[in-house]
Design a protein around this motif. Structure first.
Motif, PDB file in Angstrom:
ATOM      1  N   VAL A 113       0.834  -1.204   0.000  1.00 51.16           N
ATOM      2  CA  VAL A 113       0.000   0.000   0.000  1.00 51.16           C
ATOM      3  C   VAL A 113       0.865   1.248   0.000  1.00 51.16           C
ATOM      4  O   VAL A 113       0.606   2.208  -0.749  1.00 51.16           O
ATOM      5  CB  VAL A 113      -0.954  -0.009   1.215  1.00 51.16           C
ATOM      6  N   GLU A 114       1.906   1.223   0.818  1.00 54.40           N
ATOM      7  CA  GLU A 114       2.798   2.384   0.860  1.00 54.40           C
ATOM      8  C   GLU A 114       3.475   2.600  -0.498  1.00 54.40           C
ATOM      9  O   GLU A 114       3.603   3.737  -0.972  1.00 54.40           O
ATOM     10  CB  GLU A 114       3.844   2.201   1.954  1.00 54.40           C
ATOM     11  N   ALA A 115       3.897   1.523  -1.115  1.00 60.05           N
ATOM     12  CA  ALA A 115       4.536   1.640  -2.437  1.00 60.05           C
ATOM     13  C   ALA A 115       3.551   2.169  -3.467  1.00 60.05           C
ATOM     14  O   ALA A 115       3.895   3.027  -4.309  1.00 60.05           O
ATOM     15  CB  ALA A 115       5.090   0.294  -2.873  1.00 60.05           C
ATOM     16  N   ALA A 116       2.321   1.705  -3.397  1.00 60.14           N
ATOM     17  CA  ALA A 116       1.309   2.163  -4.341  1.00 60.14           C
ATOM     18  C   ALA A 116       0.990   3.636  -4.124  1.00 60.14           C
ATOM     19  O   ALA A 116       0.780   4.390  -5.089  1.00 60.14           O
ATOM     20  CB  ALA A 116       0.049   1.311  -4.198  1.00 60.14           C
ATOM     21  N   ARG A 117       0.982   4.054  -2.900  1.00 61.45           N
ATOM     22  CA  ARG A 117       0.717   5.463  -2.605  1.00 61.45           C
ATOM     23  C   ARG A 117       1.859   6.344  -3.142  1.00 61.45           C
ATOM     24  O   ARG A 117       1.612   7.438  -3.680  1.00 61.45           O
ATOM     25  CB  ARG A 117       0.551   5.668  -1.107  1.00 61.45           C
ATOM     26  N   ALA A 118       3.071   5.864  -2.985  1.00 63.21           N
ATOM     27  CA  ALA A 118       4.222   6.620  -3.513  1.00 63.21           C
ATOM     28  C   ALA A 118       4.136   6.743  -5.027  1.00 63.21           C
ATOM     29  O   ALA A 118       4.422   7.809  -5.604  1.00 63.21           O
ATOM     30  CB  ALA A 118       5.525   5.937  -3.104  1.00 63.21           C
ATOM     31  N   ASN A 119       3.744   5.682  -5.680  1.00 63.31           N
ATOM     32  CA  ASN A 119       3.590   5.725  -7.136  1.00 63.31           C
ATOM     33  C   ASN A 119       2.495   6.712  -7.540  1.00 63.31           C
ATOM     34  O   ASN A 119       2.612   7.415  -8.556  1.00 63.31           O
ATOM     35  CB  ASN A 119       3.265   4.346  -7.677  1.00 63.31           C
ATOM     36  N   VAL A 120       1.429   6.755  -6.765  1.00 63.46           N
ATOM     37  CA  VAL A 120       0.349   7.702  -7.065  1.00 63.46           C
ATOM     38  C   VAL A 120       0.854   9.139  -6.922  1.00 63.46           C
ATOM     39  O   VAL A 120       0.575  10.006  -7.780  1.00 63.46           O
ATOM     40  CB  VAL A 120      -0.865   7.445  -6.149  1.00 63.46           C
ATOM     41  N   ARG A 121       1.587   9.399  -5.826  1.00 63.06           N
ATOM     42  CA  ARG A 121       2.118  10.760  -5.630  1.00 63.06           C
ATOM     43  C   ARG A 121       3.062  11.149  -6.762  1.00 63.06           C
ATOM     44  O   ARG A 121       3.053  12.283  -7.264  1.00 63.06           O
ATOM     45  CB  ARG A 121       2.824  10.856  -4.283  1.00 63.06           C
ATOM     46  N   GLN A 122       3.885  10.197  -7.172  1.00 63.09           N
ATOM     47  CA  GLN A 122       4.810  10.462  -8.283  1.00 63.09           C
ATOM     48  C   GLN A 122       4.036  10.777  -9.569  1.00 63.09           C
ATOM     49  O   GLN A 122       4.380  11.710 -10.322  1.00 63.09           O
ATOM     50  CB  GLN A 122       5.728   9.268  -8.495  1.00 63.09           C
ATOM     51  N   ALA A 123       3.007  10.025  -9.806  1.00 60.47           N
ATOM     52  CA  ALA A 123       2.209  10.253 -11.014  1.00 60.47           C
ATOM     53  C   ALA A 123       1.488  11.594 -10.938  1.00 60.47           C
ATOM     54  O   ALA A 123       1.334  12.297 -11.959  1.00 60.47           O
ATOM     55  CB  ALA A 123       1.226   9.110 -11.210  1.00 60.47           C
ATOM     56  N   GLU A 124       1.014  11.953  -9.763  1.00 60.82           N
ATOM     57  CA  GLU A 124       0.332  13.237  -9.595  1.00 60.82           C
ATOM     58  C   GLU A 124       1.300  14.395  -9.880  1.00 60.82           C
ATOM     59  O   GLU A 124       0.937  15.389 -10.536  1.00 60.82           O
ATOM     60  CB  GLU A 124      -0.235  13.350  -8.177  1.00 60.82           C
ATOM     61  N   ASN A 125       2.532  14.257  -9.377  1.00 61.17           N
ATOM     62  CA  ASN A 125       3.535  15.301  -9.639  1.00 61.17           C
ATOM     63  C   ASN A 125       3.847  15.413 -11.125  1.00 61.17           C
ATOM     64  O   ASN A 125       4.029  16.524 -11.670  1.00 61.17           O
ATOM     65  CB  ASN A 125       4.824  15.011  -8.857  1.00 61.17           C
ATOM     66  N   GLU A 126       3.907  14.278 -11.801  1.00 68.24           N
ATOM     67  CA  GLU A 126       4.197  14.285 -13.219  1.00 68.24           C
ATOM     68  C   GLU A 126       3.079  14.965 -14.012  1.00 68.24           C
ATOM     69  O   GLU A 126       3.338  15.747 -14.952  1.00 68.24           O
ATOM     70  CB  GLU A 126       4.407  12.849 -13.725  1.00 68.24           C
ATOM     71  N   VAL A 127       1.832  14.682 -13.604  1.00 62.52           N
ATOM     72  CA  VAL A 127       0.694  15.325 -14.275  1.00 62.52           C
ATOM     73  C   VAL A 127       0.746  16.841 -14.070  1.00 62.52           C
ATOM     74  O   VAL A 127       0.518  17.620 -15.017  1.00 62.52           O
ATOM     75  CB  VAL A 127      -0.637  14.743 -13.758  1.00 62.52           C
ATOM     76  N   GLU A 128       1.060  17.267 -12.857  1.00 60.16           N
ATOM     77  CA  GLU A 128       1.105  18.711 -12.578  1.00 60.16           C
ATOM     78  C   GLU A 128       2.240  19.390 -13.380  1.00 60.16           C
ATOM     79  O   GLU A 128       2.077  20.507 -13.920  1.00 60.16           O
ATOM     80  CB  GLU A 128       1.304  18.936 -11.084  1.00 60.16           C
ATOM     81  N   ARG A 129       3.395  18.709 -13.468  1.00 63.65           N
ATOM     82  CA  ARG A 129       4.520  19.280 -14.216  1.00 63.65           C
ATOM     83  C   ARG A 129       4.169  19.437 -15.699  1.00 63.65           C
ATOM     84  O   ARG A 129       4.397  20.498 -16.313  1.00 63.65           O
ATOM     85  CB  ARG A 129       5.741  18.393 -14.062  1.00 63.65           C
ATOM     86  N   LEU A 130       3.581  18.393 -16.253  1.00 67.06           N
ATOM     87  CA  LEU A 130       3.230  18.448 -17.672  1.00 67.06           C
ATOM     88  C   LEU A 130       2.117  19.464 -17.939  1.00 67.06           C
ATOM     89  O   LEU A 130       2.067  20.080 -19.012  1.00 67.06           O
ATOM     90  CB  LEU A 130       2.809  17.066 -18.175  1.00 67.06           C
ATOM     91  N   ARG A 131       1.209  19.617 -17.011  1.00 69.52           N
ATOM     92  CA  ARG A 131       0.125  20.596 -17.202  1.00 69.52           C
ATOM     93  C   ARG A 131       0.700  22.007 -17.341  1.00 69.52           C
ATOM     94  O   ARG A 131       0.276  22.793 -18.204  1.00 69.52           O
ATOM     95  CB  ARG A 131      -0.858  20.526 -16.030  1.00 69.52           C
ATOM     96  N   GLN A 132       1.672  22.308 -16.500  1.00 72.96           N
ATOM     97  CA  GLN A 132       2.288  23.640 -16.578  1.00 72.96           C
ATOM     98  C   GLN A 132       3.037  23.825 -17.914  1.00 72.96           C
ATOM     99  O   GLN A 132       2.998  24.904 -18.518  1.00 72.96           O
ATOM    100  CB  GLN A 132       3.249  23.841 -15.416  1.00 72.96           C
TER     101      GLN A 132
END
Length: 410
Positions: A113-132
């Motif tokens: 679960v912790e690993a999956a949460r980290a992957n989600v946070r990483q993906a969220e950051n990537e989406v925010e970076r690309l949006r900008q």
């Protein structure tokens, strides 16, 4: 001189003989009237009455709820927190299985679960970076959509990891086997170290809710027909239901011969007659606030059975000769004659119901029948039958000592 003495002695002897004869004659004259005098015996005039007789049925007791306790997961029993016969509450831990592998599964699921949460946070950051970057026209919108798809996938993986964690926690909880209901623990066939699972041949134990106990018994088809015919209803099922509703409460005789203090309410357990046994199943419900009755116990159920216009006599007024039962009937001339009777299959502790041989109005000797024979002249004393018939009324058991009052005939 000697001759005179002898004559005097002879005269005295003759006088003594006459005196003795006179005394004996007087004594014989006094005894004669007593010897010919008829003896007094209590006599009952039988009557046709409505009576209630007990019908007895063997029964087995069951709690209102009986639940088999089985483990949900496989494991070795490492702790037994209850013993046979203990009273338990719903949710109380009964057994504990070894759970180290299930604890390890929980730890592993938490890490996932912790690993999956980290992957989600990483993906969220990537989406925010690309949006900008898209807003500045540095990258295309395709890359942003691809990143968002990756984020959605990782969120799904997180949900799966969280579900796996919950499943591991549930399995760990299943290693604590809890009571499914309030009740009493039955037999425990396993011991510490036994390997058990949901497919084991026997349950870990049985929990019985004995706040109310049901006594199951069977009634044969002949008795059912009598019950139905006792009512005037045309519909058989309706007649049976009416008859059951009219039955008095049942009494339970325990295996030690004592009578259970509470009465039972009778109901039909099955409306069908078993084709193999020819009987229908009934049950009587007994309250069990003292927890005296236990699941699986046996006893005898007594149900009062009503008979109308029956001739009832005390058992003490009868005697047997070669498996035949007789009474001494009193004739109009106050002599007795042995009369054969046939009694009903049901009776009470002290009373018989006569099927044949006596009619209402006949008089019988009730006591001392061992001292009379056919043709004996007696002096009848009428006895009241009130106490005798009271013993047959439904309710408490018959009185153990209720002598019938005797009054001389007018």
């Amino acid at each position: 001189m000697i001759e005179k003495v002898s004559a005097s002695q002879s005269l005295v002897l003759i006088l003594l003989v006459f005196a003795a004869a006179a005394c004996g004659g007087a004594s014989g004259r006094e005894a004669a009237p007593g010897a010919s005098e008829a003896q007094s015996y209590p006599v009952l005039a039988v009557e046709a009455r409505s009576v209630v007789l007990p019908s007895s049925y063997p029964t087995t007791l069951e709690g209102v709820q009986t639940v088999n306790v089985r483990p949900r997961v496989e494991g070795f029993i490492v702790e037994m927190k209850v013993d046979e016969g203990d009273a338990v509450e719903r949710g109380q831990v009964l057994f504990r299985l070894n759970n180290e592998e299930y604890r390890q599964a929980v730890r592993s699921a938490k890490a996932d679960v912790e690993a999956a949460r980290a992957n989600v946070r990483q993906a969220e950051n990537e989406v925010e970076r690309l949006r900008q970057l898209v807003e500045k026209d540095i990258v295309s919108t395709y890359e942003l959509k691809s990143a968002r798809n990756t984020l959605q996938s990782r969120r799904g993986a997180l949900s799966q990891a969280e579900a796996a964690l919950k499943n591991a926690e549930v399995n760990l909880e299943y290693t604590y086997v809890r009571s499914p209901a309030d009740g009493v623990i039955g037999a425990i066939p396993y011991r510490i170290g036994s390997l058990v699972s949901s497919t084991s041949a026997e349950p870990l134990t049985v929990v019985s809710d004995i706040s109310e106990v049901r006594a199951y018994f069977s009634m044969n088809e002949g008795e059912l027909l009598q019950m139905v015919q006792a009512t005037g209803t045309g519909d058989r099922d309706e007649a049976l239901r009416e008859r059951i509703e009219d039955l008095p409460d049942a009494r339970l005789i325990l295996s030690d011969g004592t009578t259970y203090r509470h009465r039972g309410d009778i109901s039909l357990a099955s409306g069908h007659i078993d084709t193999e046994t020819g009987a229908a199943s009934f049950r009587a419900r007994f309250p069990n606030p003292e927890k005296m009755l236990r699941n699986g116990a046996t006893g005898t159920l007594q149900i009062p059975y009503r008979r109308d216009s029956s001739v009832v006599i005390p058992k003490s007024a009868t005697y047997e000769i070669q498996d035949k039962r007789f009474v001494y009937r009193v004739t109009d001339s106050s002599t007795v004659e042995g009369t054969e009777i046939r009694t009903a299959s049901r009776s009470t502790a002290r009373l018989f119901v006569v099927e044949e041989g006596l009619s209402a109005g006949d008089r019988i000797v009730t006591e001392g029948i061992g001292s009379v024979t056919d043709g004996t002249q007696i002096r009848p004393r009428s006895v009241t039958a009130d106490s005798l018939y009271r013993a047959l009324s439904p309710g408490p058991p018959e009185p153990s000592a209720a002598p019938m009052a005797a009054t001389p005939d007018a």
